[in-house]
Design a protein around this motif. Structure first.
Motif, mmCIF file in Angstrom:
data_model
loop_
_atom_site.group_PDB
_atom_site.id
_atom_site.type_symbol
_atom_site.label_atom_id
_atom_site.label_comp_id
_atom_site.label_asym_id
_atom_site.label_seq_id
_atom_site.Cartn_x
_atom_site.Cartn_y
_atom_site.Cartn_z
ATOM 1 N N ASP A 30 48.748 72.153 54.948
ATOM 2 C CA ASP A 30 48.838 70.939 54.137
ATOM 3 C C ASP A 30 48.484 69.767 55.034
ATOM 4 O O ASP A 30 49.347 69.104 55.586
ATOM 5 C CB ASP A 30 50.257 70.803 53.565
ATOM 6 C CG ASP A 30 50.404 69.599 52.664
ATOM 7 O OD1 ASP A 30 49.386 68.954 52.354
ATOM 8 O OD2 ASP A 30 51.537 69.289 52.257
ATOM 9 N N ASN A 52 47.441 73.983 50.323
ATOM 10 C CA ASN A 52 47.193 72.751 49.566
ATOM 11 C C ASN A 52 45.736 72.371 49.812
ATOM 12 O O ASN A 52 45.359 72.024 50.930
ATOM 13 C CB ASN A 52 48.134 71.640 50.034
ATOM 14 C CG ASN A 52 48.014 70.393 49.188
ATOM 15 O OD1 ASN A 52 47.010 70.156 48.518
ATOM 16 N ND2 ASN A 52 49.049 69.568 49.208
ATOM 17 N N PHE A 79 48.459 74.955 45.954
ATOM 18 C CA PHE A 79 48.730 73.585 45.533
ATOM 19 C C PHE A 79 47.415 72.822 45.371
ATOM 20 O O PHE A 79 46.560 72.846 46.266
ATOM 21 C CB PHE A 79 49.593 72.852 46.577
ATOM 22 C CG PHE A 79 51.046 73.233 46.536
ATOM 23 C CD1 PHE A 79 51.997 72.349 46.050
ATOM 24 C CD2 PHE A 79 51.470 74.468 46.974
ATOM 25 C CE1 PHE A 79 53.339 72.697 46.012
ATOM 26 C CE2 PHE A 79 52.803 74.823 46.940
ATOM 27 C CZ PHE A 79 53.743 73.936 46.459
#
Length: 244
Positions: A30, A52, A79
Motif C-alpha cells: 500500500d 492496494n 483494494f
C-alpha cells in the motif's frame, strides 16, 4: 511484511523483498505512489496478500506475480483495483488453488467484463474459497450474481450492497448449497415478508440483513494473522459496519 501508505515503493524495493525475505508469508502493499509489482519475484511461502492498486486495473506485473507466488495463498485482499476483466479474475484469483478468504474493497468490474474472454463461459473461478467480503464493490447486478456464483464452495458471504433484490438473492442461494451465512448490514430491496419467505425456502442459510447485527463467523486464523490484526491493524477480514 507491511508497506504502509506513507512509504514509497519502487521495483528496487520489491526486488530486495524477494532477495532478503524469500520466506515471507504475509505481505501488504500500500504505497503512497503509483507502483507496479515489477521486481517482486517468487515468494513460495506466501499465505496472505493485501494489494492496494490505487484505482488502476490489473496489469501484467500483477498477473506474473500471481503466477509465480500465489499458489499457496489462503487470504487475499484486493483494494481499489478497478475495471477488472474476466481474464484478470482468472489470472489472479483463479491461480490461487488454496484460497480460503477473499476480500474485495472498492474494486470494480468492467461492464464488458466478458469481452474477448480467453476462458470458457460458466467455468468456476474457485473451488476453495469459503468466505467472501464485498465492500463498495462496483458491478452491475447481473454481474454481481454471476461473480458470486463462480465460487462453488462458498460458506459465508458478506456485502454492503444496497442494490440486491429478492430475486437476485434467490439466484445466489439456488447456486450455493453450502452457503450458511449471508450478511448485508443494510436492508436489501425486499419486504420483511419476502425475506421471511426466502428464509423458509433456504433454511440452510442464515439471512442476516438487519443493521448492526453481528453474525457468528467461524473463521479460523493463525496466531500470526491474529497478531497482525491486533498490532498492525491488518485483518484477514473487514468490519462491514465501519467501512474499513
Amino acid at each position: 511484511m507491511l508497506f504502509h501508505s506513507l512509504e514509497l515503493l519502487s521495483s528496487n524495493h520489491l526486488e530486495l523483498v524477494t532477495k532478503l525475505c524469500p520466506r515471507v508469508e504475509w505481505l501488504s502493499l500500500d504505497s503512497a505512489l503509483f507502483y507496479n509489482l515489477e521486481g517482486l519475484g517468487q515468494l513460495p511461502n506466501l499465505k496472505l496478500l493485501r494489494l492496494n492498486y490505487k484505482s488502476r486495473p490489473v496489469d501484467q506485473t500483477v498477473v506474473d506475480f500471481f503466477s509465480l507466488s500465489c499458489h499457496n495463498l489462503t487470504t487475499l485482499q484486493l483494494f481499489d483495483v478497478k475495471e477488472m476483466h474476466m481474464d484478470d479474475l482468472r489470472l489472479t484469483i483463479g491461480q490461487c488453488k488454496c484460497l480460503d478468504t477473499l476480500v474485495l474493497n472498492e474494486c470494480s468490474l468492467r461492464e464488458d467484463w466478458e469481452h474477448l474472454r480467453s476462458y470458457e463461459r460458466g467455468k468456476p473461478l474457485s473451488h476453495s474459497v469459503r468466505m467472501i467480503q464485498l465492500i463498495c464493490f462496483q458491478a452491475l447486478l447481473p454481474q454481481f450474481v454471476q461473480f458470486v456464483n463462480m465460487f462453488t464452495s462458498l460458506q459465508i458471504l458478506e456485502t454492503d450492497s444496497r442494490d440486491l433484490d429478492v430475486e437476485s438473492l434467490k439466484l445466489i442461494l439456488l447456486q450455493q448449497p453450502f452457503l450458511s451465512i449471508f450478511r448485508c448490514p443494510s436492508l436489501i430491496a425486499a419486504s420483511l415478508h419476502q425475506l421471511n419467505s426466502l428464509q423458509h425456502l433456504f433454511r440452510h442459510c442464515s439471512l442476516q440483513v438487519a443493521t448492526g447485527f453481528e453474525p457468528e463467523i467461524d473463521h479460523t486464523a493463525s496466531l500470526a494473522v491474529n497478531l497482525l490484526a491486533e498490532y498492525a491493524d491488518f485483518s484477514a477480514t473487514l468490519n462491514l459496519g465501519s467501512g474499513r
